[in-house]
Design an enzyme around this catalytic site. Structure first.
Site, PDB file in Angstrom:
ATOM      1  N   TRP A 157       0.691  -1.091  -0.121  1.00 27.93           N
ATOM      2  CA  TRP A 157       0.107  -0.100  -0.067  1.00 27.93           C
ATOM      3  C   TRP A 157       0.739   1.286  -0.030  1.00 27.93           C
ATOM      4  O   TRP A 157       0.349   2.431  -0.330  1.00 27.93           O
ATOM      5  CB  TRP A 157      -0.901  -0.118   1.211  1.00 27.93           C
ATOM      6  CG  TRP A 157       0.029  -0.106   2.694  1.00 27.93           C
ATOM      7  CD1 TRP A 157      -0.080  -1.301   3.042  1.00 27.93           C
ATOM      8  CD2 TRP A 157       0.847   0.501   3.258  1.00 27.93           C
ATOM      9  NE1 TRP A 157       0.578  -1.349   4.389  1.00 27.93           N
ATOM     10  CE2 TRP A 157       1.218  -0.067   4.162  1.00 27.93           C
ATOM     11  CE3 TRP A 157       0.972   1.931   3.018  1.00 27.93           C
ATOM     12  CZ2 TRP A 157       2.085   0.296   5.098  1.00 27.93           C
ATOM     13  CZ3 TRP A 157       1.896   2.502   4.109  1.00 27.93           C
ATOM     14  CH2 TRP A 157       2.447   1.822   5.105  1.00 27.93           C
ATOM     15  N   GLU A 256      11.199  -7.851  -2.443  1.00 25.28           N
ATOM     16  CA  GLU A 256      11.733  -6.633  -2.048  1.00 25.28           C
ATOM     17  C   GLU A 256      10.913  -6.299  -0.565  1.00 25.28           C
ATOM     18  O   GLU A 256       9.768  -5.994  -0.517  1.00 25.28           O
ATOM     19  CB  GLU A 256      11.374  -5.453  -2.988  1.00 25.28           C
ATOM     20  CG  GLU A 256      12.008  -4.109  -2.669  1.00 25.28           C
ATOM     21  CD  GLU A 256      11.262  -3.155  -2.076  1.00 25.28           C
ATOM     22  OE1 GLU A 256      10.327  -2.809  -2.590  1.00 25.28           O
ATOM     23  OE2 GLU A 256      11.606  -3.050  -0.779  1.00 25.28           O
ATOM     24  N   LEU A 257      11.747  -6.458   0.466  1.00 27.89           N
ATOM     25  CA  LEU A 257      11.039  -6.693   1.719  1.00 27.89           C
ATOM     26  C   LEU A 257      11.462  -5.607   2.966  1.00 27.89           C
ATOM     27  O   LEU A 257      11.751  -4.257   2.360  1.00 27.89           O
ATOM     28  CB  LEU A 257      11.512  -8.164   2.271  1.00 27.89           C
ATOM     29  CG  LEU A 257      11.181  -9.308   1.347  1.00 27.89           C
ATOM     30  CD1 LEU A 257      11.725 -10.632   1.892  1.00 27.89           C
ATOM     31  CD2 LEU A 257       9.627  -9.440   0.936  1.00 27.89           C
TER      32      LEU A 257
END
Ligand SMILES: NC(=O)C1=CN([C@@H]2O[C@H](COP(=O)(O)OP(=O)(O)OC[C@H]3O[C@@H](n4cnc5c(N)ncnc54)[C@H](OP(=O)(O)O)[C@@H]3O)[C@@H](O)[C@H]2O)C=CC1
Ligand SMILES: O=C(O)[C@H](O)CS(=O)(=O)O
EC number: 1.2.1.16
Length: 481
Positions: A157, A256-257
Site C-alpha cells: 500500500w 523486496e522486503l
C-alpha cells in the site's frame, strides 16, 4: 471528494481478460481515505476460483503478446507511459485519497512509476542473445533469452503505483503476461493504471489486476504451475511465507522486503546537507518507506548540532490531509501503524532515550513527526523497522564502530552516510552490507539503478538493465551442421 478530470479512471471493477468485472459473489471491499475515514470507492472481492480461471487466460494471451515484434510491445508500453503523464493529476489525486500521502508526493510517485514504463519500453528492444564459439567444427551454439511466461505480482500500500509498474513494465517488456494483486488498502491506483494500459493497447489478458482476499488469492498464484514467476514487495514475514509457498512449483521469485536503514553522519560531513538528506529519507511518505532512514548514527563531535538542526526542520513539517495545500506529512495508513511508532517511542523512553520533538497522536491517523536522542542498540527501534515518522538518533565515536553497528541487523536494503573524506567514502560504501548505499544523499530511488536488498531484505533487483532478467529464461541451442 475532490473532482477528477476523468472520472472513468476511478474503477470499481477488476481488469480480467480485457474486461472490467465484478466478483461472482457480488462481494466488494470498501476503500477508505486515511485522512478522514470516508469511503473513496469499492472494489470486487474475487475468489480464488475466479483468479484460477484468469490464469489460464493469461497463458493464452502471453503467447500472442510474446509473438509480437519487440518494437510493437515497446510502442504500446511507451503509449502507456505517455497516458500516465497525461493523467498525472487524476492519478495523483486517486493515490492521495486512498493512501494519504500529500498530493505533490503522490504526483511525484506517478512520475516515478511512469519512468519504469518509459525505461522498459526501451529495454524491450534490447533483449539480446549470444553466439558462442562451438567446441566442434560441425556445431553452432546460440543463446536465446525468452520470456518466462505468466508472472504475478503482490504489491503493498505504501507506493500504490510505483510498485505496480516496477514489476509490470519489465514483465510486459520481456513478453510475459502479468497478474497484479494490489493491497486491499490501495487498489484504486492499480486499477486506474489498468485502465490506461487498456487505452494504450495492451491486449486483453496480458495485464490483469485482481482484488480480493490476500491469503486466498496469494495461495492460488503461488500454487499455480502456470504462474512461473512471482514478484512481491512487502514485509519480510510475508515474503518468507510466499517464498515457501512458491517452492513446490520451483517458481522464480523476486522479493523486496523490509529494511532497517542506517543513516550515518560523520564529523566531516556537510551538516546542513546531512540534515536535508535525513529529512528527505526519513519523512518521505510519513516514513512509510522500506528505504527510509530507520536508525540515525551521528558522530559525537556533531551530535548536538545535528539534533538541533534536525529538530528545527521537523518542527516546520505540516501534518494534515494530503489534499490540503502545504501538507508535508499525511496520515498513517491504518491504526496499527500508529501503534507501532508509539510502541517504539515508549520502549526507547523506558530505556533512557529522550523525546526532543513531536511524538503525539493528533487525532485520527495523524501522528506528529518525532525525534529521539540518546538511543541505544538495546531498544526496539534499533532492531525493528518503525515504518513511521520517527527519527532515533544514536551517538557513535569511530568509523569502525559505526560500520559494525550499521551492519548488525538481519536486513540489508538501503544505507546512507555523509562524509567529505574520499578514503572514508570508499571504505564505508564497501563496508556496508546493503543492496543500495546513498553517499551524501538521502534519495536513491530511480528507474536506472538496480533496486533491491541483501540478507533478509529480499532477492533480485528491480529497475535498471538488471530488472528485466527476472522475467527472462536463457535457452541454449546447440546445432549440428
Ligand atoms: N518493502 C516495502 O516496501 C514494504 C515493507 N513493508 C513492511 O511490512 C510491514 C507490514 O506492512 P503490511 O502492509 O502489513 O505488509 P504485508 O507484507 O502484510 O502486505 C504486503 C502485501 O502482501 C499482501 N499479503 C499479506 N499477507 C499475505 C499472504 N499471506 N499471502 C499473500 N499476500 C499477502 C498484502 O495484502 P493486504 O494488505 O491486502 O492484506 C499486501 O498486498 C510494514 O510495517 C513494513 O515494515 C510494508 C509495505 C511495503
Ligand atoms: O517499497 C518502498 O518503500 C519503495 O520501494 C520505496 S521507493 O522505491 O519509492 O524508494
Amino acid at each position: 471528494m475532490p473532482a477528477l478530470k476523468d472520472p472513468s479512471l476511478l474503477k470499481d471493477a477488476c481488469l480480467v481478460d480485457g474486461a472490467w468485472v465484478q466478483a461472482a459473489s457480488g462481494e466488494t471491499i470498501a476503500v477508505t481515505n486515511p485522512a478522514d475515514g470516508s469511503v473513496v470507492g469499492h472494489v470486487p472481492s474475487l475468489s480464488g476460483a475466479e483468479v484460477e480461471a484468469l490464469i489460464a487466460r493469461a497463458a493464452v494471451a502471453q503467447k500472442g503478446w510474446a509473438a509480437l515484434p519487440a518494437k510493437d510491445r515497446s510502442a504500446r508500453l511507451r503509449r502507456w507511459f505517455e497516458l500516465m503523464l497525461a493523467n498525472v493529476d487524476d492519478l495523483g489525486l486517486i493515490m492521495t485519497l486512498e493512501q494519504g500521502k500529500p498530493l505533490a508526493e503522490a504526483k511525484g510517485e506517478i512520475l516515478y512509476a511512469a519512468s519504469f514504463i518509459e525505461w522498459f519500453a526501451e529495454e524491450a528492444k534490447r533483449i539480446y542473445g549470444d553466439t558462442i564459439p562451438a567446441p566442434k567444427a560441425d556445431q553452432r551454439i546460440t543463446v536465446l533469452r525468452q520470456p518466462i511466461g505468466v508472472s504475478a505480482a503482490i504489491t503493498p500500500w505504501n507506493f500504490p503505483a510505483a510498485m505496480i509498474t516496477r514489476k509490470a513494465a519489465p514483465a510486459l517488456a520481456a513478453g510475459c503476461a502479468m497478474i497484479v494483486r494490489p493491497a486491499d488498502l490501495t487498489p484504486l491506483s492499480a486499477l486506474a493504471l489498468g485502465e490506461l494500459a487498456v487505452r494504450a493497447g495492451i491486449p486483453a489478458g496480458v495485464l490483469q489486476i485482481v482484488t480480493g482476499p490476500a491469503r486466498e488469492i496469494g495461495k492460488v498464484l503461488t500454487d499455480s504451475d502456470t504462474v512461473r514467476k512471482l514478484s512481491f514487495t512487502g514485509s519480510t514475514e510475508v515474503g518468507r511465507l510466499l517464498m515457501a509457498q512458491c517452492a513446490p512449483t520451483i517458481k522464480k521469485i523476486s522479493l523486496e522486503l523490509g529494511g532497517n536503514a542506517p543513516f550515518i553522519v560523520f564529523d566531516d560531513a556537510d551538516l546542513d546537507a546531512a540534515v536535508e538528506g535525513a529529512m528527505a529519507s526519513k519523512y518521505r511518505n510519513a516514513g512509510q518507506t522500506c528505504v527510509c532512514a530507520n536508525r540515525l548514527y551521528v558522530q559525537a563531535g556533531v551530535y548536538d548540532a545535528f539534533a538541533a538542526k534536525l529538530a528545527e526542520k521537523v518542527r516546520a513539517l505540516k501534518v494534515g490531509p494530503g489534499t490540503e495545500p502545504g501538507t508535508t506529512i499525511g496520515p498513517m495508513i491504518e491504526p496499527k501503524a500508529l501503534d507501532k511508532v508509539e510502541a517504539h517511542i515508549r520502549d526507547a523512553l523506558d530505556k533512557g532515550a529522550e523525546l526532543i520533538q513531536g511524538g503525539r497522536r493528533l487525532g485520527g491517523l495523524f501522528f506528529e513527526p518525532a525525534i529521539l536522542t540518546g538511543v541505544t542498540s538495546d531498544m526496539l527501534v534499533a532492531r525493528e523497522e518503525t515504518f513511521g515518522p520517527l527519527a532515533p538518533l544514536f551517538r557513535f565515536e569511530t568509523e569502525e564502530e559505526v560500520i559494525a553497528l550499521a551492519n548488525d541487523t538481519i536486513f540489508g536494503l538501503a544505507a546512507y552516510f555523509y562524509t567529505r573524506d574520499h578514503g572514508r567514502m570508499v571504505r564505508v560504501s564497501e563496508g556496508l552490507e546493503y543492496g543500495m548505499v546513498g553517499h551524501n544523499t538521502g534519495l536513491i530511488s530511480n528507474e536506472v539503478a538496480p533496486f533491491g536488498g541483501v540478507k533478509q531484505s529480499g532477492l533480485g533487483r528491480e529497475g535498471s538493465k538488471y530488472g528485466i532478467e527476472d522475467y527472462l529464461e536463457l535457452k541454449y541451442v546447440c546445432s549440428a551442421i
